[in-house]
Design an enzyme around this catalytic site. Sequence first.
Site, short mmCIF file in Angstrom:
data_model
loop_
_atom_site.label_atom_id
_atom_site.label_comp_id
_atom_site.label_asym_id
_atom_site.label_seq_id
_atom_site.Cartn_x
_atom_site.Cartn_y
_atom_site.Cartn_z
N HIS A 365 0.81 -1.51 -0.06
CA HIS A 365 0.11 -0.09 -0.22
C HIS A 365 0.37 1.11 0.09
O HIS A 365 0.57 2.09 -0.63
CB HIS A 365 -0.33 0.35 1.40
CG HIS A 365 -1.61 -0.84 1.60
ND1 HIS A 365 -2.11 -1.46 2.79
CD2 HIS A 365 -2.14 -2.17 0.49
CE1 HIS A 365 -2.55 -3.00 2.43
NE2 HIS A 365 -2.93 -3.36 1.10
N ARG A 472 -7.78 5.02 -9.31
CA ARG A 472 -7.74 3.46 -8.73
C ARG A 472 -9.05 3.82 -6.87
O ARG A 472 -8.75 4.43 -5.90
CB ARG A 472 -6.69 3.31 -8.28
CG ARG A 472 -5.44 2.46 -9.50
CD ARG A 472 -4.02 2.20 -9.32
NE ARG A 472 -4.10 1.64 -10.25
CZ ARG A 472 -2.75 1.51 -10.83
NH1 ARG A 472 -2.32 2.60 -11.42
NH2 ARG A 472 -2.00 0.90 -11.65
N ARG A 508 -12.56 2.89 -11.54
CA ARG A 508 -12.35 1.98 -11.55
C ARG A 508 -13.76 1.42 -9.70
O ARG A 508 -12.61 1.92 -9.32
CB ARG A 508 -11.08 1.31 -11.89
CG ARG A 508 -11.08 -0.35 -10.91
CD ARG A 508 -9.71 -1.07 -11.59
NE ARG A 508 -9.48 -0.77 -10.81
CZ ARG A 508 -8.01 -0.87 -10.51
NH1 ARG A 508 -7.49 -1.59 -11.42
NH2 ARG A 508 -6.59 -0.54 -9.20
N GLU A 607 -8.03 -7.96 -18.09
CA GLU A 607 -6.66 -7.80 -17.14
C GLU A 607 -6.74 -9.55 -17.14
O GLU A 607 -5.18 -9.86 -16.78
CB GLU A 607 -6.98 -7.59 -15.42
CG GLU A 607 -6.96 -5.97 -15.56
CD GLU A 607 -7.34 -5.92 -14.04
OE1 GLU A 607 -5.60 -5.44 -13.56
OE2 GLU A 607 -8.51 -6.02 -13.91
N ASN A 630 -0.49 -5.06 -16.17
CA ASN A 630 -0.09 -5.09 -15.51
C ASN A 630 0.02 -6.82 -15.01
O ASN A 630 0.87 -7.03 -14.43
CB ASN A 630 0.37 -4.81 -14.23
CG ASN A 630 0.68 -3.16 -14.37
OD1 ASN A 630 1.10 -2.83 -15.32
ND2 ASN A 630 -0.44 -2.25 -13.72
N ASP A 631 -1.33 -6.86 -14.79
CA ASP A 631 -2.21 -8.09 -14.70
C ASP A 631 -1.92 -8.94 -15.65
O ASP A 631 -2.01 -9.76 -16.09
CB ASP A 631 -3.59 -8.33 -14.18
CG ASP A 631 -3.65 -7.47 -12.81
OD1 ASP A 631 -2.84 -7.95 -11.80
OD2 ASP A 631 -4.17 -7.21 -11.80
N ARG A 641 4.03 -9.80 -10.88
CA ARG A 641 4.55 -9.02 -10.69
C ARG A 641 4.96 -8.30 -9.84
O ARG A 641 5.77 -7.07 -9.83
CB ARG A 641 3.17 -7.81 -11.63
CG ARG A 641 2.35 -7.57 -9.98
CD ARG A 641 1.09 -7.44 -10.58
NE ARG A 641 0.58 -5.97 -10.32
CZ ARG A 641 -0.23 -5.15 -10.73
NH1 ARG A 641 -1.54 -5.71 -10.89
NH2 ARG A 641 -0.73 -3.98 -9.73
N CYS A 678 -4.18 0.47 -19.65
CA CYS A 678 -3.28 1.95 -18.43
C CYS A 678 -2.35 1.09 -17.52
O CYS A 678 -2.58 1.16 -16.36
CB CYS A 678 -5.01 1.84 -18.10
SG CYS A 678 -6.01 0.82 -17.28
C1 PEP Z 1 -3.26 -3.55 -14.19
O1 PEP Z 1 -3.23 -4.49 -13.88
O2 PEP Z 1 -2.59 -2.90 -14.87
C2 PEP Z 1 -3.88 -1.95 -13.24
C3 PEP Z 1 -3.98 -1.22 -14.02
O3 PEP Z 1 -4.73 -2.29 -12.51
P1 PEP Z 1 -3.46 -2.63 -11.07
O4 PEP Z 1 -2.09 -1.92 -11.24
O5 PEP Z 1 -4.25 -1.30 -9.68
O6 PEP Z 1 -3.84 -3.88 -10.56
MG MG Z 2 -4.87 -4.86 -12.35
#
Ligand code: PEP
Ligand code: MG
Length: 750
Positions: A365, A472, A508, A607, A630-631, A641, A678
């Site tokens: 966090h 977020r 989101r 994702e 990212n996911d 990750r 994103c």
């Molecule tokens: C992602 O997964 O790319 C994303 C934007 O969401 P977060 O990083 O909050 O999981």
């Molecule tokens: Mg994500």
Amino acid sequence: MIDDPSESDSRRLLRRLRDVLAEESAGQKRLDRITRLIADSTGSDVCSIYLFRDAETLELCATEGLNPEAVHKTRLRIGEGLVGRVARTGTPVNTANAPAEPGFRFMPETGEEVFSTFLGIPIQRLGETIGVLVIQSRESRRCSEDSVYALEVVAMVLAEMAELGAFVGEGAALRALHQKSVTLQTVVGQEGVAEGHVWLHEPRVVVTNPVADDPEAEKARLNDAVEQLRISVDDMLSLAGTADKEQRDVLETYRMFARSTGWLRRMEEDVARGLSAEAAVEKEQSLARTRMDRSSDPYLRERLHDLDDLSNRLLRILTGQGRNTGAEMPPEPVLVARNIGPGELLEYGRKLRGIVLEEGSVGSHAAIVARALAIPLLIHAHNITTEALNGDLILLDGEQGVVHLRPEENVAAAFRDKIAMAAKAQERYAVLRDKPARALCGTEVSLMMNAGLMADLPSLGNSGADGVGLFRTELQFLIRSTVPRRGDLAALYRRVMDAAGGKRVVFRTLDIGSDKVLPYMKPQDEPNPAMGWRAIRVGLEKRGMMRMQLQALVRAARGRPLSVMFPFIAQFEEFKEARDHFLGVLEHERRLGHAVPEKVEIGAMVETPSMAFAPRQFFELTDFISIGGNDLKQFFFAADRENERVRRRYDTLNVSFLSLVHRIVERCEAAGTPLSFCGEDAGRPIEAMCLAALGMHALSMRPASIGPVKHLIRRVNLKEVLDVIRTACDSGEQSVRPAVMDYLRNRSPG
Ligand code: PEP
Ligand code: MG
């Protein structure tokens, strides 16, 4: 001859030592008096103090019994001779036959006759060796355990006084503690560079009275403090309830240590020998730190760390020094801490130049908040809280993951050049702020920013972002200790929309679970939280929470357009359910007579790779889609990750990954659904350029990346880039990166 000092002897020695230290004499004189005093009190022929001159060299700084001419002339390298051995190993050498010891070195310049008896004790503070205290005698005799112990206590007092600067004076070569420059390799939590001054989140307790007059009274003080500590740990345990298992485990360990009779007994023994309660706690802490440094067992290291924490708490009770020591925050503060919670970090806010943590994780966090605040964050900085002192100069290189503490001038100069270059580049980007991200081929890309806090919104204007492509919402939930109320959330979302001044904000819905555990939600004991009960999976099962959030969003929009997207959709059905739920909320609000949004857009985050293969209807039903790179990447490559070991192994420009992205682009195009990206990669210029070339017409990134991304996009022809990518994909290479880099190097400057 060396006597075994009885307890009262050692106490007397300490008292006399304190008197010397209390005198108003200059540094060297003071050291001379100390060596005389120790030689005299222990009945030895020689007493010498060696201190580190730099990281590698020890210098004879005072002696009683050796040739006084050798003072400040005799130098030893660490590891050299018996003195060097004590310094290197951090453990005493006690021998009745010094010349026979391995590593013995005769030093004629000291006038050293052959002294058989040698007792060398490291002078250490909190596990760090700053010098060596030596006593020697002609007569051959091994010193008793008691003598060693007594000298250890003396050495500890010396170290303590060194910390306070008691010896820094005329001609004394003593390098007080913490003057060495230190370079640490760390893990990057948030990129960026910073220069500033250390601000310790938990400032070190300063022990000003290492020696006590009345051992009985001192023992009672120690016992009282330990009792207070035990009560506070018990209180923390009962407050923790059963909620957080990990926190409970830590507190249980605290309780075990706080109740350990061995720990208390050792401290009582030190007090009986004349140390103050604080100095006794610190002596134990110092030993634990030495053990911690040597131990390779992670479990043991963790436990020793717990003991270290507990010692700090005890010291605070004894000295009454809280976090607020009255010290003033230095200019350009860089926060240094073992770890920190998101709430505490937010309290510091943007006044911090950087953050360095000993622990933490990229997905923690605190890291999320640091990213939201755009403050460089480096984690896993080994021992930084021990090494750093308030006010120390510190440089953070959040590109290479390097921390320079008290850097040498040449390092600082090179670093400043780097910062200046980055600032120049920023100036270049500022000129582009109001210009479109239009490539040479005419394709225009919408550059949006990611946000999560109200504090992010000013960046919207500064960066020239077209809107907020990802808000977020979980950050607001994470930084609170209780569930936020609907009214509060609605007010917050309203303020966000107001601040956006008509630009689009994509909210989101809550993405909790995985690493983002709400303090007030029962934690799930899941073997694989990233693939567990998180995001929309929680939302669809905890309808009350999702409804509350959706209502807050609808009420915040009050007649304005509203964009909402659902995270972590892994199959069409989930999106349909979430969408129906939203439409139900809208209808309900309408019936209640609340002003509904002028228009709603309901989107999905892609994702998981499964969605690239979703039914056509999914792409048709969604008003827009955003790829959570990212996911998506973590699940495509099955590479965590947050795991530094595997995270960087797979390139985003990997041919297979780009094929997946391209497939999503094509499916969105076929359905006429707007698509954006994103994840963090959207903010990396080369990656962003390739994504745009593949047909991604909107990218959402951290505000600081907008300039660099726009700068590159405006200088390339995306059609040419697409050709380069296509050719590279056909060539059998793993990644298109080399080809793309070649293209950028060779093309005519645009
Ligand atoms: C992602 O997964 O790319 C994303 C934007 O969401 P977060 O990083 O909050 O999981
Ligand atoms: Mg994500």
